[in-house]
Design a protein around this motif. Sequence first.
Motif, PDB file in Angstrom:
ATOM      1  N   MET A  56      62.391  69.425  79.320  1.00  0.00           N
ATOM      2  CA  MET A  56      63.607  69.281  80.118  1.00  0.00           C
ATOM      3  C   MET A  56      64.712  70.103  79.469  1.00  0.00           C
ATOM      4  SD  MET A  56      65.702  65.843  81.270  1.00  0.00           S
ATOM      5  CE  MET A  56      66.242  65.464  79.599  1.00  0.00           C
ATOM      6  N   TYR A  57      65.551  70.728  80.299  1.00  0.00           N
ATOM      7  CA  TYR A  57      66.664  71.506  79.769  1.00  0.00           C
ATOM      8  C   TYR A  57      67.968  71.016  80.386  1.00  0.00           C
ATOM      9  CZ  TYR A  57      67.133  74.219  84.119  1.00  0.00           C
ATOM     10  OH  TYR A  57      67.333  74.592  85.416  1.00  0.00           O
TER      11      TYR A  57
ATOM     12  N   TYR B 286      79.360  73.238  86.333  1.00  0.00           N
ATOM     13  CA  TYR B 286      78.761  71.913  86.463  1.00  0.00           C
ATOM     14  C   TYR B 286      77.504  71.808  85.595  1.00  0.00           C
ATOM     15  CZ  TYR B 286      81.793  71.481  90.552  1.00  0.00           C
ATOM     16  OH  TYR B 286      82.882  71.439  91.388  1.00  0.00           O
ATOM     17  N   LEU B 287      77.249  70.594  85.113  1.00  0.00           N
ATOM     18  CA  LEU B 287      76.063  70.352  84.302  1.00  0.00           C
ATOM     19  C   LEU B 287      74.817  70.461  85.170  1.00  0.00           C
ATOM     20  CD1 LEU B 287      74.983  69.515  81.496  1.00  0.00           C
ATOM     21  CD2 LEU B 287      75.082  67.134  82.282  1.00  0.00           C
ATOM     22  N   LYS B 288      73.816  71.163  84.665  1.00  0.00           N
ATOM     23  CA  LYS B 288      72.584  71.386  85.413  1.00  0.00           C
ATOM     24  C   LYS B 288      71.415  71.072  84.485  1.00  0.00           C
ATOM     25  CE  LYS B 288      69.928  75.124  87.639  1.00  0.00           C
ATOM     26  NZ  LYS B 288      69.713  74.439  88.920  1.00  0.00           N
ATOM     27  N   ASN B 289      70.457  70.323  85.003  1.00  0.00           N
ATOM     28  CA  ASN B 289      69.257  70.051  84.214  1.00  0.00           C
ATOM     29  C   ASN B 289      68.049  69.988  85.135  1.00  0.00           C
ATOM     30  OD1 ASN B 289      69.787  67.667  85.499  1.00  0.00           O
ATOM     31  ND2 ASN B 289      69.566  66.372  83.697  1.00  0.00           N
ATOM     32  N   ALA B 290      66.892  70.157  84.557  1.00  0.00           N
ATOM     33  CA  ALA B 290      65.645  70.100  85.302  1.00  0.00           C
ATOM     34  C   ALA B 290      64.526  69.806  84.317  1.00  0.00           C
ATOM     35  CB  ALA B 290      65.377  71.403  86.060  1.00  0.00           C
ATOM     36  N   SER B 291      63.412  69.315  84.826  1.00  0.00           N
ATOM     37  CA  SER B 291      62.290  68.949  83.972  1.00  0.00           C
ATOM     38  C   SER B 291      60.988  69.383  84.625  1.00  0.00           C
ATOM     39  CB  SER B 291      62.273  67.433  83.724  1.00  0.00           C
ATOM     40  OG  SER B 291      62.067  66.742  84.957  1.00  0.00           O
ATOM     41  N   ALA B 292      59.943  69.406  83.827  1.00  0.00           N
ATOM     42  CA  ALA B 292      58.620  69.780  84.331  1.00  0.00           C
ATOM     43  C   ALA B 292      57.579  69.320  83.331  1.00  0.00           C
ATOM     44  CB  ALA B 292      58.513  71.290  84.555  1.00  0.00           C
TER      45      ALA B 292
ATOM     46  N   ASP C 291      71.878  74.943  76.815  1.00  0.00           N
ATOM     47  CA  ASP C 291      72.491  74.131  75.766  1.00  0.00           C
ATOM     48  C   ASP C 291      71.441  73.377  74.972  1.00  0.00           C
ATOM     49  OD1 ASP C 291      74.948  75.018  76.627  1.00  0.00           O
ATOM     50  OD2 ASP C 291      75.251  73.336  77.996  1.00  0.00           O
ATOM     51  N   HIS C 292      70.497  72.760  75.693  1.00  0.00           N
ATOM     52  CA  HIS C 292      69.463  71.980  75.027  1.00  0.00           C
ATOM     53  C   HIS C 292      68.144  72.162  75.777  1.00  0.00           C
ATOM     54  CE1 HIS C 292      72.545  69.814  72.689  1.00  0.00           C
ATOM     55  NE2 HIS C 292      73.223  69.764  73.824  1.00  0.00           N
ATOM     56  N   LEU C 293      67.071  72.306  75.049  1.00  0.00           N
ATOM     57  CA  LEU C 293      65.727  72.311  75.602  1.00  0.00           C
ATOM     58  C   LEU C 293      64.901  71.300  74.814  1.00  0.00           C
ATOM     59  CD1 LEU C 293      63.583  73.506  77.523  1.00  0.00           C
ATOM     60  CD2 LEU C 293      63.016  75.121  75.710  1.00  0.00           C
ATOM     61  N   TYR C 294      64.433  70.255  75.510  1.00  0.00           N
ATOM     62  CA  TYR C 294      63.668  69.194  74.874  1.00  0.00           C
ATOM     63  C   TYR C 294      62.193  69.353  75.241  1.00  0.00           C
ATOM     64  CZ  TYR C 294      68.379  67.158  74.795  1.00  0.00           C
ATOM     65  OH  TYR C 294      69.717  66.951  74.626  1.00  0.00           O
ATOM     66  N   VAL C 295      61.339  69.157  74.253  1.00  0.00           N
ATOM     67  CA  VAL C 295      59.889  69.229  74.460  1.00  0.00           C
ATOM     68  C   VAL C 295      59.257  68.019  73.794  1.00  0.00           C
ATOM     69  CG1 VAL C 295      57.767  70.510  73.995  1.00  0.00           C
ATOM     70  CG2 VAL C 295      59.855  71.743  74.592  1.00  0.00           C
TER      71      VAL C 295
END
Length: 414
Positions: free
Chosen positions: A272-273, A281-287, A315-319
Amino acid sequence: MTAILNTKTKMRVPHSHAFIDLTVDFTADLFLTTLAESDVIQFETWENKEGNFTDATLIVQKPNEVKTVGQAVFADFDGDGQQDLLLPACEDGGCLKSSIYLLKHGSNQWVPVLQNFTNMNKVWGFVPSEHRSLSIPIALHIGDYNMDGFPDALAVLKDTLGSNQQAFLLENVPCKNSTCSRMFQVHWEISGLNQIKDAVVATFFDIYEDGILDIVVLSKGPTDDYVIHTLINNFEADAYFVKVIVLSGLCSNDCPHQVKPFGVNQPGPYMMYTTVDANGYLKNASAGQLSQSAHFALQLPYTVLGLGRSANFLDHLYVGIPRPPGESQIRKQEWTAIIPNSQLIVIPYPHDKPRSWSAKLYLTPSNIVLLTAIALIGVCVFILAIIGILHWQEKKADDREKRQEAHRFHFDAM
């Protein structure tokens, strides 16, 4: 071998199980398509609690009006960082009336996101497996075709009044009413795609390894042989992406001394990022990576996350990766300031020490780099032209002044 799931529910055939994080804790949960009493199709979510699947936390039956159910598939449909369930289905046995339903994360209510399959007075619909030359269930194949951050889909449809069978792109667009936030819109006329007749299956693939998803279509030829077609994505807007591959971090045998294992891509990782779009605006998405266990799932061995036209750093990429039974620690790592249009290869080694994980970043230049270079060269040429003109004018003024000085009468010499 130890059983980690204890259930007496009958599994559906053909199934569309999944191993993907459905609770946003970066640990893969289990999703099952099963049969309840009277063979009613239902969907079960088994939450991963400390590596164990103890009980089904959510059981949802198929929509009441649906007669033929396709394969369930997961995607972050509305870009909120949570995985949603998409279900292609038919409201009759012959698929004369087709629909695609959405089940939001944590909800038990189905919402239709596509019900209009009419084009030019022709009604199209999904193709039941019994009507196919290959026994392929009704399915959607997910990918962000236009890199706007919202996943699109490919589907094989058939003219309900004829024999024409083609692959179509379903674009994820804003919803036109208040019943949903996003919906699918069929692109009936795509150059090249609508010329492939008797399509059997279609999916996405990054043929040139440039982060742009192309289309691969398998069709049946006139002599009952099968032909593979590839359509290069010539999407002109200079959108941005991040391509992520999570490896297994394992060696085939004992790893040699001071050799870091790479391994191969594994099923179950979740990413997710978060970033800021062009409007602030804050934007995020996951896969999820290789999450689907289904017939002809044809999932990519990597994940392409569209960023739209925002060239900001991530800004952030979570794995996160799955954890073994009995372990309570969440295996999750964070990286910051990821460059857009790059490929990130994550090596989770050792598995139980996320702080020791490493990531290799490979940058893929976009068209804007070429445009910037052209603009820079143009500005330099313009400045050099101005300098040359000024220098030439100054030289002419100096020559004129010298001629005037040569013709001037010197009274001091008399």
